[in-house]
Scaffold this active site. Sequence first.
Site, PDB file in Angstrom:
ATOM      1  N   HIS A 130       0.454   3.503   0.008  1.00 38.03           N
ATOM      2  CA  HIS A 130       1.932   3.080   0.268  1.00 38.03           C
ATOM      3  C   HIS A 130       2.579   2.499  -0.984  1.00 38.03           C
ATOM      4  O   HIS A 130       1.843   1.962  -1.979  1.00 38.03           O
ATOM      5  CB  HIS A 130       2.148   2.392   1.294  1.00 38.03           C
ATOM      6  CG  HIS A 130       1.530   0.934   0.985  1.00 38.03           C
ATOM      7  ND1 HIS A 130       2.321  -0.115   0.445  1.00 38.03           N
ATOM      8  CD2 HIS A 130       0.436   0.405   1.682  1.00 38.03           C
ATOM      9  CE1 HIS A 130       1.511  -1.374   0.542  1.00 38.03           C
ATOM     10  NE2 HIS A 130       0.241  -1.031   1.192  1.00 38.03           N
ATOM     11  N   ASP A 140      -2.546  -3.317  -3.972  1.00 40.17           N
ATOM     12  CA  ASP A 140      -1.759  -3.302  -2.943  1.00 40.17           C
ATOM     13  C   ASP A 140      -0.329  -2.648  -2.899  1.00 40.17           C
ATOM     14  O   ASP A 140       0.586  -3.545  -3.027  1.00 40.17           O
ATOM     15  CB  ASP A 140      -1.825  -4.529  -1.747  1.00 40.17           C
ATOM     16  CG  ASP A 140      -1.353  -4.279  -0.545  1.00 40.17           C
ATOM     17  OD1 ASP A 140      -1.292  -3.116  -0.019  1.00 40.17           O
ATOM     18  OD2 ASP A 140      -1.068  -5.183   0.122  1.00 40.17           O
ATOM     19  N   GLU A 189       5.357   0.293   4.259  1.00 39.80           N
ATOM     20  CA  GLU A 189       4.170  -0.199   5.104  1.00 39.80           C
ATOM     21  C   GLU A 189       4.416  -1.614   5.471  1.00 39.80           C
ATOM     22  O   GLU A 189       4.149  -1.797   6.336  1.00 39.80           O
ATOM     23  CB  GLU A 189       3.103   0.194   4.299  1.00 39.80           C
ATOM     24  CG  GLU A 189       1.536  -0.032   5.183  1.00 39.80           C
ATOM     25  CD  GLU A 189       0.880  -1.332   4.970  1.00 39.80           C
ATOM     26  OE1 GLU A 189       0.185  -1.421   5.603  1.00 39.80           O
ATOM     27  OE2 GLU A 189       1.654  -2.174   3.991  1.00 39.80           O
ATOM     28  N   GLU A 190       4.683  -2.260   4.251  1.00 38.24           N
ATOM     29  CA  GLU A 190       4.776  -3.687   4.486  1.00 38.24           C
ATOM     30  C   GLU A 190       5.402  -4.326   5.621  1.00 38.24           C
ATOM     31  O   GLU A 190       5.082  -5.275   6.082  1.00 38.24           O
ATOM     32  CB  GLU A 190       4.752  -4.445   3.129  1.00 38.24           C
ATOM     33  CG  GLU A 190       3.739  -3.974   1.925  1.00 38.24           C
ATOM     34  CD  GLU A 190       2.285  -4.668   2.217  1.00 38.24           C
ATOM     35  OE1 GLU A 190       2.168  -5.399   3.078  1.00 38.24           O
ATOM     36  OE2 GLU A 190       1.462  -4.475   1.444  1.00 38.24           O
ATOM     37  N   ASP A 211      -5.993   1.898   0.874  1.00 38.39           N
ATOM     38  CA  ASP A 211      -5.325   0.793   1.143  1.00 38.39           C
ATOM     39  C   ASP A 211      -6.056  -0.487   1.115  1.00 38.39           C
ATOM     40  O   ASP A 211      -5.890  -1.658   1.700  1.00 38.39           O
ATOM     41  CB  ASP A 211      -4.318   0.851   2.272  1.00 38.39           C
ATOM     42  CG  ASP A 211      -3.085  -0.333   2.081  1.00 38.39           C
ATOM     43  OD1 ASP A 211      -2.980  -0.855   1.054  1.00 38.39           O
ATOM     44  OD2 ASP A 211      -2.414  -0.677   3.174  1.00 38.39           O
ATOM     45  N   HIS A 226      -0.949  -9.406  -1.825  1.00 43.36           N
ATOM     46  CA  HIS A 226       0.400 -10.051  -1.475  1.00 43.36           C
ATOM     47  C   HIS A 226       0.452 -11.426  -2.378  1.00 43.36           C
ATOM     48  O   HIS A 226       0.993 -12.506  -1.741  1.00 43.36           O
ATOM     49  CB  HIS A 226       0.106 -10.451  -0.045  1.00 43.36           C
ATOM     50  CG  HIS A 226       0.203  -9.507   0.996  1.00 43.36           C
ATOM     51  ND1 HIS A 226       0.671  -9.759   2.402  1.00 43.36           N
ATOM     52  CD2 HIS A 226       0.018  -8.124   0.467  1.00 43.36           C
ATOM     53  CE1 HIS A 226       0.516  -8.233   2.728  1.00 43.36           C
ATOM     54  NE2 HIS A 226       0.139  -7.408   1.876  1.00 43.36           N
TER      55      HIS A 226
HETATM   56 ZN   LIG Z   1      -1.352  -2.105   1.527  1.00 41.91          ZN
END
Ligand SMILES: [Zn+2]
Length: 265
Positions: free
Chosen positions: A84, A96, A130-131, A158, A231
């Site tokens: 993503h 990520d 995606e998030e 991912d 994140h």
């Molecule tokens: Zn991800």
Amino acid sequence: MGINREDYPHTGGMRYATGAPMIPAMAVSTKHADLLSRLLKDDKNLNFYMEMHCQTLEDAPSFNVVGELRGSEYKDEIIAVGGHLDSWDLGQGAHDDGAGCVQSIEALRIFKTMGYKPKRTIRAIMFMNEENGLRGGQQYADLAKLKNEKHIAAIESDRGGFTPRGFTISAPQDKPEKRAKIQSWKPLLEPYGLSDFGSTGGGADIGPLGPQGVVLIGYLPDSQRYFNYHHTSEDTFDKVDKRELELGSASMAALIYLIDQHGLK
Ligand SMILES: [Zn+2]
């Protein structure tokens, strides 16, 4: 929140159930949580001041990015591979999921460089959003259905650009033999350090393709460091090891090659 003791918070999504009180929520680092806990133990009437500046903005248009190598014999059978494009904006989204995007493109580049002409169509997809709601993955699956496209397998990366360990595999309930077929290739992949084929699951972005009978596969790298970066402001390019990233791309390319050669009947 990760398990490390750190100064930076790990962000994520948070929702209120319908009718639930809208209590403000914020991410706190492990060190700051410990500090707060200690101070509260010392003084039950502790007052402290904090500020939050986050807000939810209006939706804006965005797009999935798709590229493919057209198949020669069965061009209507698609093998999808993707990651993503979006990320939490406090870092660069390197693991990520920049790593997954790069690995998906790289799998196609490897085939091109080798001069390999796939029997089936191999498509790389950079999923958007995606998030914050999976809307790219959902839109991709909706369009595939609308256009009557036949995906035989979808592979997602991912879980970070770390040393390869294996793949997670989910097949439609009435077609367990498809999962068994991929697992039977273990002796071919094991010499490269790919040995874990026992778990089910695919990935968030390819999930919406599942109801169309698509075999869902997740690239499974070593998991020990992902949540140190995931994140956070630490998810930056210098945390990605080029060699480990390349091994992941090659692992994905190897699996795509086997599916392309043998199909998933
Ligand atoms: Zn991800």
